[in-house]
Motif scaffolding. Structure first.
Motif, PDB file in Angstrom:
ATOM      1  N   GLU A 103      52.541  32.452  13.826  1.00 36.86           N
ATOM      2  CA  GLU A 103      53.910  32.077  13.484  1.00 36.86           C
ATOM      3  C   GLU A 103      53.910  31.285  12.187  1.00 36.86           C
ATOM      4  O   GLU A 103      53.172  30.313  12.030  1.00 36.86           O
ATOM      5  CB  GLU A 103      54.548  31.235  14.588  1.00 36.86           C
ATOM      6  N   LEU A 104      54.758  31.719  11.248  1.00 39.45           N
ATOM      7  CA  LEU A 104      55.019  30.974  10.018  1.00 39.45           C
ATOM      8  C   LEU A 104      56.467  30.528  10.075  1.00 39.45           C
ATOM      9  O   LEU A 104      57.378  31.349  10.007  1.00 39.45           O
ATOM     10  CB  LEU A 104      54.789  31.857   8.786  1.00 39.45           C
ATOM     11  N   ASP A 105      56.686  29.244  10.205  1.00 35.63           N
ATOM     12  CA  ASP A 105      58.037  28.703  10.293  1.00 35.63           C
ATOM     13  C   ASP A 105      58.318  27.942   9.004  1.00 35.63           C
ATOM     14  O   ASP A 105      57.704  26.919   8.720  1.00 35.63           O
ATOM     15  CB  ASP A 105      58.150  27.789  11.507  1.00 35.63           C
ATOM     16  N   LEU A 106      59.287  28.456   8.221  1.00 31.57           N
ATOM     17  CA  LEU A 106      59.611  27.851   6.930  1.00 31.57           C
ATOM     18  C   LEU A 106      60.794  26.886   7.007  1.00 31.57           C
ATOM     19  O   LEU A 106      61.315  26.459   5.985  1.00 31.57           O
ATOM     20  CB  LEU A 106      59.919  28.953   5.913  1.00 31.57           C
ATOM     21  N   SER A 107      61.208  26.536   8.214  1.00 39.21           N
ATOM     22  CA  SER A 107      62.408  25.715   8.402  1.00 39.21           C
ATOM     23  C   SER A 107      62.350  24.395   7.640  1.00 39.21           C
ATOM     24  O   SER A 107      63.338  23.959   7.050  1.00 39.21           O
ATOM     25  CB  SER A 107      62.624  25.419   9.894  1.00 39.21           C
ATOM     26  N   GLN A 108      61.203  23.723   7.659  1.00 41.71           N
ATOM     27  CA  GLN A 108      61.059  22.428   6.997  1.00 41.71           C
ATOM     28  C   GLN A 108      60.072  22.490   5.840  1.00 41.71           C
ATOM     29  O   GLN A 108      59.635  21.463   5.340  1.00 41.71           O
ATOM     30  CB  GLN A 108      60.605  21.375   8.008  1.00 41.71           C
ATOM     31  N   ALA A 109      59.748  23.708   5.420  1.00 37.19           N
ATOM     32  CA  ALA A 109      58.737  23.880   4.372  1.00 37.19           C
ATOM     33  C   ALA A 109      59.306  23.613   2.990  1.00 37.19           C
ATOM     34  O   ALA A 109      60.505  23.746   2.747  1.00 37.19           O
ATOM     35  CB  ALA A 109      58.163  25.286   4.431  1.00 37.19           C
ATOM     36  N   LYS A 110      58.416  23.227   2.086  1.00 33.25           N
ATOM     37  CA  LYS A 110      58.719  23.186   0.664  1.00 33.25           C
ATOM     38  C   LYS A 110      57.960  24.326  -0.009  1.00 33.25           C
ATOM     39  O   LYS A 110      57.013  24.877   0.551  1.00 33.25           O
ATOM     40  CB  LYS A 110      58.318  21.840   0.053  1.00 33.25           C
ATOM     41  N   PHE A 111      58.379  24.664  -1.229  1.00 32.05           N
ATOM     42  CA  PHE A 111      57.763  25.766  -1.944  1.00 32.05           C
ATOM     43  C   PHE A 111      57.270  25.274  -3.298  1.00 32.05           C
ATOM     44  O   PHE A 111      58.022  24.644  -4.044  1.00 32.05           O
ATOM     45  CB  PHE A 111      58.765  26.905  -2.116  1.00 32.05           C
ATOM     46  N   SER A 112      56.008  25.550  -3.596  1.00 28.81           N
ATOM     47  CA  SER A 112      55.447  25.070  -4.858  1.00 28.81           C
ATOM     48  C   SER A 112      55.951  25.868  -6.050  1.00 28.81           C
ATOM     49  O   SER A 112      55.794  25.446  -7.196  1.00 28.81           O
ATOM     50  CB  SER A 112      53.915  25.133  -4.807  1.00 28.81           C
ATOM     51  N   ALA A 113      56.567  27.020  -5.792  1.00 25.17           N
ATOM     52  CA  ALA A 113      57.146  27.838  -6.862  1.00 25.17           C
ATOM     53  C   ALA A 113      58.506  28.356  -6.413  1.00 25.17           C
ATOM     54  O   ALA A 113      58.797  28.431  -5.213  1.00 25.17           O
ATOM     55  CB  ALA A 113      56.220  29.002  -7.205  1.00 25.17           C
ATOM     56  N   ALA A 114      59.345  28.722  -7.379  1.00 17.27           N
ATOM     57  CA  ALA A 114      60.674  29.223  -7.043  1.00 17.27           C
ATOM     58  C   ALA A 114      60.617  30.569  -6.334  1.00 17.27           C
ATOM     59  O   ALA A 114      61.476  30.896  -5.521  1.00 17.27           O
ATOM     60  CB  ALA A 114      61.519  29.333  -8.310  1.00 17.27           C
ATOM     61  N   HIS A 115      59.579  31.364  -6.653  1.00 18.28           N
ATOM     62  CA  HIS A 115      59.410  32.680  -6.032  1.00 18.28           C
ATOM     63  C   HIS A 115      58.069  32.715  -5.303  1.00 18.28           C
ATOM     64  O   HIS A 115      57.023  32.403  -5.882  1.00 18.28           O
ATOM     65  CB  HIS A 115      59.467  33.790  -7.083  1.00 18.28           C
ATOM     66  N   THR A 116      58.118  33.063  -4.044  1.00 19.72           N
ATOM     67  CA  THR A 116      56.928  33.058  -3.186  1.00 19.72           C
ATOM     68  C   THR A 116      56.745  34.438  -2.552  1.00 19.72           C
ATOM     69  O   THR A 116      57.724  35.069  -2.147  1.00 19.72           O
ATOM     70  CB  THR A 116      57.065  32.008  -2.069  1.00 19.72           C
ATOM     71  N   THR A 117      55.510  34.877  -2.470  1.00 21.38           N
ATOM     72  CA  THR A 117      55.198  36.146  -1.798  1.00 21.38           C
ATOM     73  C   THR A 117      54.310  35.867  -0.593  1.00 21.38           C
ATOM     74  O   THR A 117      53.245  35.248  -0.727  1.00 21.38           O
ATOM     75  CB  THR A 117      54.478  37.124  -2.744  1.00 21.38           C
ATOM     76  N   ILE A 118      54.766  36.296   0.568  1.00 18.18           N
ATOM     77  CA  ILE A 118      53.979  36.166   1.794  1.00 18.18           C
ATOM     78  C   ILE A 118      53.592  37.569   2.258  1.00 18.18           C
ATOM     79  O   ILE A 118      54.466  38.403   2.521  1.00 18.18           O
ATOM     80  CB  ILE A 118      54.771  35.443   2.893  1.00 18.18           C
ATOM     81  N   THR A 119      52.296  37.817   2.338  1.00 11.55           N
ATOM     82  CA  THR A 119      51.785  39.113   2.777  1.00 11.55           C
ATOM     83  C   THR A 119      51.309  38.994   4.223  1.00 11.55           C
ATOM     84  O   THR A 119      50.425  38.192   4.526  1.00 11.55           O
ATOM     85  CB  THR A 119      50.628  39.580   1.885  1.00 11.55           C
ATOM     86  N   CYS A 120      51.922  39.774   5.098  1.00 13.78           N
ATOM     87  CA  CYS A 120      51.584  39.733   6.519  1.00 13.78           C
ATOM     88  C   CYS A 120      50.854  41.013   6.922  1.00 13.78           C
ATOM     89  O   CYS A 120      51.358  42.113   6.671  1.00 13.78           O
ATOM     90  CB  CYS A 120      52.844  39.582   7.372  1.00 13.78           C
ATOM     91  N   VAL A 121      49.701  40.860   7.555  1.00 14.73           N
ATOM     92  CA  VAL A 121      48.939  41.998   8.050  1.00 14.73           C
ATOM     93  C   VAL A 121      48.727  41.788   9.540  1.00 14.73           C
ATOM     94  O   VAL A 121      48.014  40.871   9.952  1.00 14.73           O
ATOM     95  CB  VAL A 121      47.587  42.140   7.330  1.00 14.73           C
ATOM     96  N   ALA A 122      49.375  42.634  10.345  1.00 14.23           N
ATOM     97  CA  ALA A 122      49.247  42.539  11.808  1.00 14.23           C
ATOM     98  C   ALA A 122      48.547  43.793  12.306  1.00 14.23           C
ATOM     99  O   ALA A 122      49.101  44.893  12.243  1.00 14.23           O
ATOM    100  CB  ALA A 122      50.619  42.406  12.452  1.00 14.23           C
ATOM    101  N   PHE A 123      47.314  43.634  12.783  1.00 10.93           N
ATOM    102  CA  PHE A 123      46.530  44.761  13.302  1.00 10.93           C
ATOM    103  C   PHE A 123      46.366  44.577  14.804  1.00 10.93           C
ATOM    104  O   PHE A 123      45.646  43.708  15.264  1.00 10.93           O
ATOM    105  CB  PHE A 123      45.162  44.825  12.620  1.00 10.93           C
ATOM    106  N   MET A 124      47.119  45.339  15.563  1.00 15.41           N
ATOM    107  CA  MET A 124      47.115  45.206  17.016  1.00 15.41           C
ATOM    108  C   MET A 124      47.438  43.768  17.417  1.00 15.41           C
ATOM    109  O   MET A 124      46.884  43.219  18.365  1.00 15.41           O
ATOM    110  CB  MET A 124      45.775  45.656  17.609  1.00 15.41           C
ATOM    111  N   GLY A 125      48.336  43.183  16.648  1.00 10.79           N
ATOM    112  CA  GLY A 125      48.742  41.806  16.904  1.00 10.79           C
ATOM    113  C   GLY A 125      50.166  41.608  16.422  1.00 10.79           C
ATOM    114  O   GLY A 125      50.864  42.559  16.075  1.00 10.79           O
ATOM    115  N   GLY A 126      50.615  40.366  16.380  1.00 10.74           N
ATOM    116  CA  GLY A 126      51.988  40.095  15.972  1.00 10.74           C
ATOM    117  C   GLY A 126      52.111  38.845  15.125  1.00 10.74           C
ATOM    118  O   GLY A 126      51.398  37.867  15.354  1.00 10.74           O
TER     119      GLY A 126
END
Length: 209
Positions: A120-143
């Motif tokens: 789980e990645l919860d960005l509710s209270q997160a800050k971002f070090s850059a204005a544009h962020t890329t998150i790459t998710c790889v789920a292999f037989m998982g979630g």
């Protein structure tokens, strides 16, 4: 240009959970004061929890006394979204799980991998070090579950192969300088869910008591 200015009008701003909760509390008080009955309360609460903008919330209490117009009270839930020292660029769960939530700083690129596990990645209270962020998710037989709050723009273009890369948000950008998160990757015999943060369950039993 006119369209851009319209988006920046207070009533066009995205409503936060705090905004919805403030209106809900005003409605409960109105019922306690005898201004509305239980059925009206239930109908208006349904509108409140579906509202996406301040403009959709304002009419709900237009005929009720509140401290000030909601648009005038509105402040971004977390006004300082950018800045800080970037955290880890990788989250991995192999035959296990991972969880990133609470206050943390998301780097410009972050890779999340769930191999026969979950995360789980919860960005509710997160800050971002850059204005544009890329998150790459790889789920292999998982979630993997990614939760993105309303004051962050999100773009989703992942691929599901014998699995699902599911975007439950499907909402346009706010049209301002809010951080933007691009979520991409692959779900192979697994799943990636992009959704809004969890909301507290409201106990409706008191409405019938």
């Amino acid at each position: 240009m006119a369209d851009e200015l319209e988006k920046r009008e207070p009533n066009g701003m995205r409503a936060s959970d705090a905004d919805r909760e403030k209106v809900a509390q005003a409605l409960h008080k109105a019922m306690a004061d005898g201004r509305i009955d239980v059925s009206e309360l239930d109908e208006r609460l349904a509108t409140v929890y579906k509202a996406k903008t301040i403009g959709e919330l304002t009419p709900v209490t237009a005929d009720l006394p509140i401290e000030a117009p909601l648009a005038a009270q509105h402040q971004p839930a977390l006004p300082n979204r950018t800045g800080g020292t970037p955290g880890s660029q990788v989250s991995v769960g192999v035959l296990s799980g991972f969880e990133r939530k609470g206050v943390w700083t998301v780097p410009p690129t972050h890779t999340a991998v769930a191999f026969m596990g979950g995360g789980e990645l919860d960005l509710s209270q997160a800050k971002f070090s850059a204005a544009h962020t890329t998150i790459t998710c790889v789920a292999f037989m998982g979630g993997i579950e990614v939760r993105v709050p309303e004051d962050v723009n999100v773009h989703v273009n992942g691929i599901g192969f014998m699995g699902a890369f599911d975007n439950k948000i499907h909402e346009p950008d706010a049209g301002d300088d809010r951080p933007t998160v691009k979520i991409t990757g692959l779900a192979f015999m697994g799943g990636v869910d992009v959704k809004r943060p969890k909301r507290r369950k409201r106990d409706r039993d008191e409405l019938e008591s």
